[in-house]
Scaffold this motif. Structure first.
Motif, PDB file in Angstrom:
ATOM      1  N   ASP A   1      -0.324   4.528  -6.964  1.00 21.94           N
ATOM      2  CA  ASP A   1      -0.471   4.010  -8.320  1.00 21.94           C
ATOM      3  C   ASP A   1       0.892   4.027  -9.008  1.00 21.94           C
ATOM      4  OD1 ASP A   1      -1.280   3.184 -10.753  1.00 21.94           O
ATOM      5  OD2 ASP A   1      -2.592   4.880 -11.195  1.00 21.94           O
ATOM      6  N   GLY A   2       1.273   2.855  -9.560  1.00 21.87           N
ATOM      7  CA  GLY A   2       2.550   2.774 -10.234  1.00 21.87           C
ATOM      8  C   GLY A   2       2.630   3.644 -11.470  1.00 21.87           C
ATOM      9  N   LEU A   3       1.500   3.841 -12.139  1.00 21.15           N
ATOM     10  CA  LEU A   3       1.497   4.670 -13.337  1.00 21.15           C
ATOM     11  C   LEU A   3       1.839   6.116 -12.998  1.00 21.15           C
ATOM     12  CD1 LEU A   3       0.978   4.951 -16.354  1.00 21.15           C
ATOM     13  CD2 LEU A   3      -1.461   5.275 -15.831  1.00 21.15           C
TER      14      LEU A   3
ATOM     15  N   ALA B   1      13.058   4.192  -4.031  1.00 20.75           N
ATOM     16  CA  ALA B   1      11.800   4.017  -3.289  1.00 20.75           C
ATOM     17  C   ALA B   1      10.792   3.179  -4.054  1.00 20.75           C
ATOM     18  CB  ALA B   1      11.209   5.386  -2.949  1.00 20.75           C
ATOM     19  N   HIS B   2      10.876   3.169  -5.382  1.00 27.09           N
ATOM     20  CA  HIS B   2       9.930   2.413  -6.207  1.00 27.09           C
ATOM     21  C   HIS B   2      10.714   1.567  -7.213  1.00 27.09           C
ATOM     22  CE1 HIS B   2       6.730   5.056  -4.645  1.00 27.09           C
ATOM     23  NE2 HIS B   2       7.609   6.025  -4.800  1.00 27.09           N
ATOM     24  N   PRO B   3      11.352   0.502  -6.756  1.00 23.21           N
ATOM     25  CA  PRO B   3      12.201  -0.289  -7.664  1.00 23.21           C
ATOM     26  C   PRO B   3      11.429  -0.988  -8.779  1.00 23.21           C
ATOM     27  CG  PRO B   3      11.946  -1.392  -5.543  1.00 23.21           C
ATOM     28  CD  PRO B   3      11.348  -0.034  -5.387  1.00 23.21           C
TER      29      PRO B   3
ATOM     30  N   VAL C   1      18.999  -0.028  -6.587  1.00 20.40           N
ATOM     31  CA  VAL C   1      17.568  -0.163  -6.844  1.00 20.40           C
ATOM     32  C   VAL C   1      17.169  -1.627  -6.689  1.00 20.40           C
ATOM     33  CG1 VAL C   1      15.754   0.084  -8.572  1.00 20.40           C
ATOM     34  CG2 VAL C   1      17.520   1.836  -8.351  1.00 20.40           C
ATOM     35  N   GLY C   2      16.253  -1.903  -5.824  1.00 20.79           N
ATOM     36  CA  GLY C   2      15.778  -3.251  -5.574  1.00 20.79           C
ATOM     37  C   GLY C   2      16.585  -4.026  -4.560  1.00 20.79           C
ATOM     38  N   THR C   3      17.737  -3.482  -4.149  1.00 21.95           N
ATOM     39  CA  THR C   3      18.578  -4.192  -3.176  1.00 21.95           C
ATOM     40  C   THR C   3      18.784  -3.404  -1.899  1.00 21.95           C
ATOM     41  OG1 THR C   3      20.615  -3.287  -4.132  1.00 21.95           O
ATOM     42  CG2 THR C   3      19.792  -5.364  -5.030  1.00 21.95           C
ATOM     43  N   PHE C   4      18.336  -2.154  -1.851  1.00 18.20           N
ATOM     44  CA  PHE C   4      18.517  -1.362  -0.632  1.00 18.20           C
ATOM     45  C   PHE C   4      17.278  -1.495   0.245  1.00 18.20           C
ATOM     46  CE2 PHE C   4      18.040   2.473   1.900  1.00 18.20           C
ATOM     47  CZ  PHE C   4      19.290   2.575   2.469  1.00 18.20           C
ATOM     48  N   PRO C   5      17.424  -1.715   1.530  1.00 18.86           N
ATOM     49  CA  PRO C   5      18.697  -1.937   2.227  1.00 18.86           C
ATOM     50  C   PRO C   5      19.212  -3.356   2.030  1.00 18.86           C
ATOM     51  CG  PRO C   5      16.873  -2.019   3.767  1.00 18.86           C
ATOM     52  CD  PRO C   5      16.280  -1.641   2.450  1.00 18.86           C
TER      53      PRO C   5
END
Length: 1488
Positions: free
Chosen positions: A787-789, A834-836, A899-903
Motif C-alpha cells: 500500500d502506497g499510503l 525503492a518507491h519513487p 529516484v525514478g531513474t535507478f537503475p
C-alpha cells in the motif's frame, strides 16, 4: 559397588579398646580414677615441655608393662566429661607427642618402647582418641568450643603423620581410616539439634527437645567440615600409599549414606570430586583441555605419586560414595538410619524419623549436590572457568557463563566448549541416571487426556491418581498433612513438599540441557536418552509452581513461601530457557515435538513488562535466553508446512500442525518488542521481525510461482511455501491467513518500529540503528499488495525521527546521535529509491525537502504552515554537524538524480556515465584516428573549468560524428560530487522537432517601390571663394619655395612624392567607386544587384563561451569575481600541466557509492589449513548441494574485465578491457569461478556496491606468501610503491577507466594476459595490464577500509572456533588498505553458516564487539530458512560495513571525497590570470 563385601564399621561401643578401659573404670571408683588419671596425665604432660619453659625431658618409661598400665588410664581420661577440660588437654598432649614416633625425627619425650614398635602403640593411641570425639550430650556453645579445640589438635597430628610418616604399616593405615570413619559416625550420624547451655553437675545424655528451625550448634555441626576434610584427604593419601581394601570402601559408602543430612558432607564430596576430576581430565584429554579452577589449598589434595589408574579408580568410587544423590530429595529415605530412629523413639514430639527438623535443610543439600554434578558435567564439556566457587553462588544453573548463551561472552571468538570433549552418550552414561531422575522429581508421567499448547496450570503433584516418580506420597506425607496446625512446635517439624526441591531439579535440567546442546555435528545420541530428555523438558516447562523458593527459606510456612502470581517464571522453566538456547539449533531428532511446550513458557516470559525471575537471575538474561529460543523456532511453521506433531504426554491421538503456531509466534514477537527495554534483546527481536516479513514475502512469491506452474496436484517442496494445508478430515485451511500475510506483517512492522523509534529508542544508538536497518530491509521487499499510503507514512515517520533528533537539546548532541541521523537519512534514501512514486505526492515531497533543508542548514524555512517562509539568504547556515549536512546532501542528490531513474540505461553497475575524454574524442569528426590517443593528449582538446568549487566541466567544442547539423555544438563532461555525466548541447533557435519542418505558405512577392522621392539638388561644396585666384602675389608669398623646386633638389623627397601621388590616385579611385555605388543605390527599384541575400554559413563557433555565458558565469560581475575572489564561482584549469590526466583518472576512480567486499569460504569438517579451505571450491562435488544456490542469492555474476563497477580489487575495478580478455566459468566449479580472476558476484543499489569474492587456491598462496604475518605487513608497502610507479609514469594508458558503452574506434589497443589472483596482483604488480591500472586511492579515500568481512560455510559447526581468520587475510586483499594496515589492526567480521540436516541454517556471528555492535538483521545463533539465506547474509554484511564506517572518526562519504578531489585539482591546476588574460583565454580555441 561393594555390596557383597562386609562392612568393617562395627558398633561404636565395641570399638576404641573398650575392654581395657572398662576394666580400668570398674576396678576403682569414679573419684579415685579421676585423681589417678589427672595425676598421671599432668605428670606425663609436664615432661613434654609444652606447659613449662625448657626442652622436653627424656621419658623414664622403658618397659612395655609400664605402658600397659598408663595407656588405659590416658584412654579413660579421654572419655571424661568436658567439665574436666584440663585432664582432657593433658591426655591429648601426651598422646600427640608420643605419636611423633612415626615421624623421621621423634620427640625426646617419647618412651623407648613406643620408639621400638611405633605402629603397634600408634594403633592403640588412635583407638583411644575415639573417646575424645564422642558427643557428651547436651552442652553449651562454650563447652563445645573447648572440645572442638582438642579435636582439632588431634586431627592436625594425625593428618601430619599420614602425610609425613615413612613408617606407617598397612594395619596402621586401616586403623587410622577406621578411626576417622568412627569419629565421623559418632559426630555426624545423629540428627542436627539446637542445644541449650550446659547445666551444672554430671553431663546429661538426654537430648533436649527445645527445637528451633535455626542451624544447629552441636559438636557434630561445628566439627563437621573439619572431620570430613581430614577423612577424605587421609583417604586419598591411603589410596596412593596403601590402597584400602573393599570392606573399608564399603564401610565408607555406608557411613556417608548415614551422614547425608549434613550439608558439610556434600560440600566436601564436591570438593574432592572437583580435585579428582581435574587430575582425571588432565591425563585423559591433555593439557589443552580447559582445567577446573580450584583453590590453592585443594591443588595439593591429590598426592603427586598417585598413578593414573589409581586416580580413575578413586574418582569413580568417590563419585558413588554417597549413593544416589537424588535420594537427598526424599526425606523418608534419608531418615531411615538408626540415629534418626533412636531420636524418634526418645522424642515425644517427633512421631516419625522423617519429621525431624534438621531435614528442612534437605532442599539446600540437594541443590548443592546437583550443583556439584552440574559442575562435573561442565568440566567434562570443557566449559571455561568451571570452579568450585561457582557452586556456592545462588542460581548456578542459570549463570551467565552457561554454555548455551554464546551472546553473553565478551569475546565472541572464545570457545565455550572444548573441541576434544567426550560425546554426549559418554557423559550421559556417567551422570544421566541421576540427572534424569532428579529432573523428574514428583512428575506425573501418565499422559494427559488432551493437548496443551501452553504451560499447564495443573502440573505437579495435584491429583492422587497420578503416579509420582519421587516418594513424597504415602502415609508419611499423610501424617505430615494431618499434623496439628496449632502450637509452636508444628512449624519446626519437617513438612517438605516437592516444590521445595525445585532448585535442585532446575540444576539437573540445566545440566541435561548443556549436555544435549554440546552435541557435535554428525554425533548420534541414543534414542532412549532423547526420549527421557524430552519428557524431562516437557515436565519442567509445564511446571505449575510459578513462585520461587530459596533453599534458605525452608523455615517459613509453605503458605507464605508459595503464591501464584502473573508474570513469574518457574525455576525449572528458567533453567531450561537459559541452558537450552541451542536446542532448536542442533540436529536433535524429534525436537520439534517440544515446540508447543516451549512456546507456552515463552508467552509467560517475553510479553510481560514486569517479570519476576528465580533467585538472583537477571530479568534481562532470562528474556535474552527466551529471545534466542524464539528466533530458533521462527522458521519452523513455514519450513515444515505439512508437518503435524504430537505433543509429549498426549495420548488422545490429536496432532498439532506446526503451521498453526505461526500466528502465535508472530504475536509473541511483536508483543515482546513492545515491552522490551534491553538494547541487545531489542536488536535480536528486530532481526527476527525482519526475518519473519522477508520469509513470508518470499514464501508467497514462491507459492504463486508454484501455483502458476502446477495448477493441480502440487508437490510441496520442503523449502517452498504452501498456502493451503490439508488436515486429517480432508479440509483445506490456509497457512498464511490475512492477518499473517507478508503485507500484514509489513504494515505491523512499520507501525511498531517507527513508533518505538520516535518514542523510546531514539536515545540508544544501537537500537536506533537496528530499527533503521529493519526499515531499510522492509523498503527493499517486493510485496504484491503493498500500500502506497503505508510507505508514505513510513517516510513521514522517518522524517519526523530526523527532525526530533536534530531538535534535541545541545547537550544531547553527540557522535552517536549524529550517527543515528546519518543512518536515518540513508534509510530515507532507500525508501525513496525503492518507491519513487512517493515523490509524486506533494505532501511527501515537501516533507522530504523540509528535512533535507533541516539537515543542511540546521533549521526549516517554515516551521509551521502559518509562518512566513524565510529565504535562503536570510538563514544562518548552522547544521547539527558536518556529517549530518553531508547525509542530507546525499539524500537531496538521490532525490534529484536517482529516484525514478535507478537503475539507469547503463545498468545498476554504474551511476555515472561510462563516457570519458578519449571515448568522446574518438567519435569526433576532426579526429583522424591515426595518432596514438592517450588521456594526456585527449585532455588537450577540452576546456576545463570548475564551477562553485565542486563541479568540474570538461567542454569539447568539436561536433561528434553522429551530428551532421552545422549547429553550434558543445559536449560537456560534468564531474561532480555525485558522479560523472555527459551532455551534448546545440544552440538552436527552434526546437529540434520544429527546425526540420517545411513551410508551404504562398510567397506574397516584393512590395512595389515608391518613385515619388522628392526633388534632388546636386550641389558641389566649395572650400574657397572664387576670387582667391585673382589676388596678386606679394614677396612674402614668393618666399616659400615651390613644390617642384623642392622635389627636384632632393632624391629622397622625389621618392616620397611619388608614393604620395600613388596614395592619392588610389584614394581618388576609391572615392569614384563609392560615388558610382551611391548613384546606383539612388536609382529606381527594382535593382538586381541591391536584392537582400542570406549571409554565408559560419562553421566556427566558440560554444564553450556561449554555454558558460548562458549559465551566467560570464557576466561582468562573475568575470570580476573570477579574477579577484579566492574561491571564485568559475575557475579555469590548465590541462597541459603534468599530472593533470593522472589526477583526473584518480577522480574518476573515486566512486560515488560506498564499496565493500565480502570473501566467501567453504570449510569441510575438521579443516584448519588455509590451502585446504581454499581448495574446497575448485569442484562442485566437494561443496554442499545448496552452497552454489546460496552464492547466487548473494548477487549476480559479472565479468571483471567488462564490469564498470566494483569488483573486489582495485586492479580490475571501474575499468572495461577489450573483449579478448573475457573469460568463461567452468560449469563444474564449486565457487572458484567467482575468485575475481574472471568473474565475481556483485550487488548494488543507488547508494552501495558490494562484491562477493570466493578465493581459490593460487600460486601466490604457496609461493609468495610463506607466512601470513610477513605478507600482511608488506601489503601497504606494495601498494605505496606501485602507486609511485604509476604516478611517475604519467597518465597514459591503453585501458579506459569507466569506459564507454560505444564500440571502440581504434583497434590497436594493447592486449594483456588475464590476471591470476588478487594475491598475485598485489604481490607482484607485473605486466602491462597491471601497470596501466592504478591501485591509486589516497589515504582519505581508503579511510575505514581496514576491516574484512568473511562469510564462512561450515560443514561442522565446531570448526568456527578453529577457523584460521588471520591466516587467510593475504587472500582478502582488495587494494584499498592503507600502508599501516597490519594483522593486529585488521577488524575481521565473520558470518558463519552451518547447514542443518532439516534444511534450515544456523548462523553464528563473530567480531561484533565494537561500540556499534550487533549489525542485523542476522543475529548470533539465529536459525533461518533457505529461501532468505542469501538476502539476509548480504544485508548483514552490508550493515556491518556501514556500522564500521559510522564508528570511524576518519571516514568521509563518497561525495565528500570526490568534492575534496576536485578542490585539490583546483589548487594544483588553476590558471593564474589577470582580467585581460582571462578574456583572452575565453576567446582562444584549444588545441585541435
Amino acid at each position: 559397588m561393594f555390596s557383597d563385601w562386609p562392612s568393617e564399621l562395627v558398633p561404636q561401643q565395641g570399638w576404641g579398646d573398650e575392654a581395657a578401659i572398662s576394666a580400668f573404670k570398674d576396678a576403682i571408683p569414679w573419684t579415685v580414677g579421676r585423681d589417678f588419671v589427672a595425676g598421671t596425665a599432668k605428670h606425663l604432660a609436664g615432661s613434654l615441655g609444652l606447659t613449662k619453659p625448657g626442652p622436653p625431658t627424656k621419658s623414664k618409661i622403658i618397659h612395655d608393662k609400664q605402658l600397659q598400665v598408663l595407656m588405659p588410664a590416658l584412654g579413660h581420661g579421654l572419655s571424661f566429661p568436658l567439665s574436666e577440660i584440663d585432664i582432657l588437654r593433658d591426655c591429648v598432649n601426651v598422646y600427640c607427642e608420643w605419636l611423633s614416633a612415626l615421624l623421621p625425627n621423634p620427640k625426646s619425650s617419647v618412651p623407648s618402647p613406643i620408639l621400638n614398635d611405633p605402629n603397634h602403640y600408634a594403633r592403640i593411641i588412635i583407638n583411644h582418641f575415639y573417646y575424645l570425639f564422642v558427643p557428651r550430650g547436651a552442652q553449651g556453645p562454650d563447652v563445645i568450643n573447648r572440645q572442638a579445640v582438642l579435636c582439632h589438635r588431634v586431627l592436625r597430628t594425625l593428618q601430619n603423620i599420614a602425610q609425613n610418616s615413612p613408617y606407617l604399616s598397612e594395619d596402621t593405615w586401616q586403623t587410622l581410616l577406621m578411626f576417622l570413619l568412627h569419629i565421623n559416625s559418632a559426630l555426624l550420624s545423629p540428627p542436627t539439634v539446637k542445644v541449650p547451655d550446659e547445666s551444672e553437675g554430671a553431663p546429661s545424655s538426654t537430648l533436649s527437645l527445645n527445637f528451633t528451625g535455626d542451624v544447629a550448634e552441636d559438636a557434630g555441626e561445628q566439627l563437621c567440615e573439619r572431620v570430613l576434610s581430614v577423612l577424605f584427604e587421609t583417604w586419598l593419601l591411603a589410596c596412593a600409599r596403601c590402597f584400602p581394601p573393599p570392606p573399608l570402601w564399603n564401610a565408607l559408602r555406608e557411613s556417608c549414606q548415614r551422614w547425608r543430612h549434613r550439608a558439610g558432607l556434600i560440600e566436601q564430596w564436591n570438593r574432592i570430586n572437583f580435585a579428582l576430576t581435574r587430575k582425571l581430565i588432565c591425563f585423559m584429554y591433555g593439557s589443552s583441555f580447559p582445567e577446573i579452577s580450584i583453590s590453592e589449598d585443594d591443588l595439593n589434595i591429590i598426592p603427586t605419586n598417585m598413578s593414573k589408574d589409581c586416580i580413575a579408580q578413586v574418582w569413580y568410587r568417590i563419585l558413588h560414595i554417597i549413593g544416589n544423590p537424588v535420594d537427598l530429595s526424599r526425606h523418608t529415605v534419608i531418615s531411615k538410619t538408626p540415629a534418626f530412629l533412636k531420636y524418634a523413639i526418645s522424642s515425644a514430639l517427633v512421631i516419625e524419623p522423617s519429621q525431624h527438623p534438621c531435614l528442612q535443610m534437605l532442599p539446600s543439600i540437594f541443590l548443592t549436590a546437583m550443583k556439584g554434578i552440574s559442575g562435573l558435567v561442565d568440566a567434562f564439556l570443557g566449559v571455561p572457568n568451571t570452579s568450585l566457587d561457582n557452586l556456592n553462588q545462588k542460581g548456578r544453573q542459570i549463570s551467565p557463563s552457561s554454555v548455551s548463551l554464546s551472546s553473553e561472552s565478551k569475546d565472541n571468538a572464545a570457545r565455550l566448549l572444548a573441541n576434544g570433549r567426550p560425546k554426549c552418550n559418554s557423559i550421559l552414561h556417567l551422570f544421566g541416571p541421576w540427572l534424569f531422575e532428579a529432573a523428574l522429581i514428583n512428575c506425573n508421567l501418565q499422559a494427559s487426556p488432551g493437548s496443551q499448547h501452553k504451560s499447564d496450570a495443573g502440573g505437579g503433584a495435584s491429583s492422587g491418581a497420578r503416579r509420582p516418580v519421587s516418594g513424597f506420597g504415602g502415609e508419611v506425607a499423610k501424617k505430615t498433612t494431618d499434623a496439628p496446625a496449632s502450637g509452636d512446635h508444628s512449624e519446626r517439624l519437617t513438612n517438605l513438599m516437592p516444590q521445595h526441591f525445585q532448585g535442585g531439579r532446575a540444576e539437573a535440567l540445566g545440566a541435561l540441557c548443556r549436555i544435549f546442546c554440546s552435541k557435535k555435528t554428525g554425533e548420534e545420541i541414543l534414542p532412549v536418552y532423547l526420549a527421557r530428555f524430552y519428557i524431562a523438558l516437557h515436565q519442567g516447562l509445564r511446571e505449575s509452581d510459578t513462585a520461587i523458593l530459596s533453599p534458605h527459606e525452608s523455615s517459613q510456612p509453605p503458605t507464605q513461601r508459595y503464591s501464584t502470581k502473573a508474570g513469574m517464571c518457574s525455576e525449572t522453566a528458567a533453567s531450561v530457557l537459559v541452558n537450552g538456547v541451542d536446542l532448536f539449533r542442533l540436529d536433535l531428532q524429534g525436537v520439534v515435538s517440544l515446540v508447543p511446550s516451549v512456546l507456552g513458557v515463552l508467552e509467560c516470559v517475553l510479553p510481560e513488562g514486569e517479570l519476576s525471575t528465580p533467585l538472583q537471575l537477571p530479568v534481562t538474561l532470562l528474556r535474552r535466553a527466551a529471545t534466542h529460543i524464539l528466533l530458533s523456532i521462527l522458521p519452523l511453521p513455514l519450513h515444515f508446512q505439512g508437518l503435524q506433531v504430537k505433543e509429549i504426554g498426549n495420548n488422545s491421538g490429536e496432532r498439532l500442525a506446526l503451521s498453526h503456531l505461526r500466528p502465535q509466534l508472530v504475536n509473541l514477537l511483536t508483543n515482546a518488542l513492545q515491552v522490551e527495554t534491553d538494547p541487545s534483546n531489542t536488536q535480536m527481536l528486530l532481526g527476527g521481525l525482519l526475518f519473519c516479513v522477508q520469509d513470508a514475502a518470499l514464501c508467497e512469491v514462491m507459492d504463486s510461482i508454484s501455483q502458476h506452474n502446477f495448477s493441480t496436484d502440487r508437490d510441496h517442496n520442503i523449502m517452498s511455501s504452501a498456502t493451503m494445508l490439508t488436515t486429517t478430515d480432508g479440509e483445506a485451511t490456509p497457512i498464511l491467513e490475512d492477518s499473517d500475510s507478508a503485507h500484514a506483517l509489513f504494515v505491523r512492522s512499520i507501525y511498531l518500529v517507527c513508533h518505538r523509534l520516535i518514542s523510546s529508542w531514539k536515545s540508544d544508538v544501537n537500537v536506533s540503528l537496528a530499527g533503521l536497518e529493519l526499515l531499510s530491509g522492509l523498503a527493499r521487499l517486493s510485496i504484491a499488495e503493498q500500500d502506497g499510503l503505508e510507505c508514505k507514512r513510513a517516510v513521514k515517520w522517518l522524517c519526523d525521527y530526523i527532525a526530533s533528533q536534530c531538535y534535541r537539546p545541545p547537550r544531547a548532541h553527540s557522535k552517536d546521535l549524529h550517527s543515528t541521523i546519518v543512518a536515518a537519512f540513508h534509510c530515507a534514501s532507500v525508501w525513496l529509491v525503492a518507491h519513487p512514486y512517493l515523490l509524486q505526492d506533494k505532501e511527501c515531497l515537501a516533507t522530504v525537502l523540509e528535512v533535507v533543508e533541516l539537515g543542511i542548514s540546521g533549521s526549516k524555512s517554515q516551521v509551521k504552515s502559518s509562518d512566513a517562509p524565510r529565504l535562503k539568504h536570510e538563514k544562518e547556515l548552522k547544521p547539527a554537524s558536518m556529517r549530518v549536512r553531508d547525509a542530507a546532501e546525499a539524500l537531496l542528490s538521490c532525490v534529484l538524480s536517482q529516484v525514478g531513474t535507478f537503475p539507469s540505461v547503463c545498468g545498476a553497475e554504474s551511476l555515472s556515465s561510462l563516457l570519458d575524454e578519449m571515448t568522446l574524442l574518438r567519435h569526433c569528426n576532426t579526429w583522424g584516428g591515426s595518432d596514438q590517443l592517450t588521456r594526456d593528449s585527449a585532455a588537450q582538446h577540452f576546456r576545463y573549468f570548475v564551477a562553485q568549487n565542486s563541479i568540474m566541466l570538461a567542454l569539447l567544442e568539436q561536433p561528434l560524428g553522429n551530428h551532421q547539423d552545422p549547429q553550434p555544438t558543445v559536449t560537456a563532461l560534468i564531474r561532480g560530487p555525485f558522479g560523472r555525466v555527459a551532455w551534448t548541447m546545440q544552440l538552436r533557435h527552434l526546437p529540434r522537432h520544429k527546425s526540420s519542418a517545411k513551410l508551404y505558405t504562398v510567397n506574397p512577392g516584393r512590395p512595389l517601390p515608391m518613385n515619388d522621392v522628392g526633388i534632388k539638388h546636386n550641389v558641389k561644396p566649395k572650400y574657397f571663394p572664387d576670387s582667391v585666384e585673382r589676388i596678386p602675389l606679394c614677396k612674402a608669398d614668393k618666399s616659400v619655395p615651390s613644390l617642384e623646386s623642392v622635389i627636384m633638389n632632393e632624391e629622397k623627397s622625389t621618392l616620397e612624392h611619388e608614393k604620395l601621388l600613388q596614395i592619392l590616385d588610389h584614394q581618388i579611385a576609391f572615392e569614384e567607386n563609392v560615388q558610382r555605388q551611391v548613384e546606383r543605390e539612388t536609382s529606381e527599384y527594382p535593382d538586381v544587384e541591391t536584392e537582400c541575400v542570406a549571409p554565408s554559413l559560419c562553421h566556427e563557433f566558440q560554444t564553450a563561451r556561449l554555454l558558460l555565458s548562458h549559465f551566467g558565469f560570464l557576466s561582468l560581475d562573475a568575470l570580476q569575481e573570477s579574477v579577484e575572489s579566492a574561491v571564485p564561482s568559475l575557475v579555469a584549469l590548465d590541462s597541459s600541466m603534468a599530472g593533470f590526466a593522472r589526477d583526473l583518472e584518480i577522480l574518476d576512480n573515486t566512486n560515488n557509492r560506498t564499496v565493500d567486499t565480502a570473501h566467501v569460504f567453504y570449510v569441510q569438517a575438521g579443516q584448519t589449513a588455509p590451502l585446504d579451505i581454499l581448495s574446497n571450491v575448485v569442484s562442485c562435488s566437494s561443496v554442499h548441494p545448496h552452497f552454489m544456490e546460496f552464492l547466487n542469492g548473494l548477487g549476480w555474476t559479472v565479468n571483471v574485465h567488462q564490469h564498470p563497477g566494483w569488483t573486489g580489487h582495485v586492479s580490475t575495478a571501474f575499468s572495461v578491457t577489450p573483449q579478448s580478455q573475457e573469460g568463461t566459468i567452468d560449469s563444474n566449479h564449486g565457487g572458484s569461478g567467482f575468485s575475481g580472476k574472471t568473474h565475481v558476484l556483485y550487488w548494488s543499489d543507488a547508494l552501495s556496491e558490494m562484491a562477493f569474492v570466493v578465493p581459490a587456491p593460487s600460486q601466490g598462496l604457496t609461493a609468495c606468501h610463506p607466512s601470513s604475518s610477513g605478507n600482511i605487513n608488506t601489503v601497504g608497502l606494495v601498494l605505496d610503491s606501485y602507486d609511485k610507479a604509476v604516478s611517475g609514469g604519467g597518465g597514459g594508458g591503453s585501458g579506459s577507466e569507466r569506459s564507454d558503452s560505444l564500440p571502440p574506434c581504434d583497434a590497436d589497443v594493447e592486449g594483456s594476459s588475464s590476471i591470476s589472483s588478487h594475491a598475485s596482483q598485489t604481490s607482484y604488480g607485473q605486466g602491462s595490464e597491471n601497470r596501466s591500472r592504478k591501485f591509486g586511492r589516497q589515504t582519505s579515500a581508503v579511510a575505514c577500509s581496514d576491516h574484512k568481512v568473511y562469510i564462512v560455510w561450515l560443514e561442522s559447526f565446531d570448526d568456527c572456533y578453529t577457523f584460521p581468520a588471520l591466516e587467510l587475510l593475504p587472500e582478502t586483499v582488495t587494494g584499498l588498505e592503507s600502508s599501516s594496515w597490519k594483522d593486529k589492526e585488521a577488524m575481521v567480521y565473520i558470518i558463519f553458516i552451518h547447514a542443518l540436516t532439516n534444511g534450515l541454517f544456523r548462523i553464528r556471528l563473530q567480531g561484533q564487539n565494537a561500540k556499534l555492535n550487533m549489525a542485523g538483521p542476522l543475529v548470533d545463533g539465529q536459525v533461518v530458512s533457505r529461501r532468505v539465506l542469501g538476502t539476509l547474509v548480504r544485508q548483514t554484511a552490508l550493515n556491518m560495513c556501514r556500522r564500521r564506517r559510522l564508528e570511524s572518526d576518519s571516514y568521509q562519504p563518497p561525495h565528500v571525497r570526490r568534492k575534496l578531489r576536485i578542490q585539490e585539482m583546483v589548487q594544483k591546476y588553476r590558471y593564474e590570470m589577470n582580467e585581460p588574460e582571462f578574456y583572452t583565454h575565453l576567446f582562444t580555441s584549444p588545441l585541435c
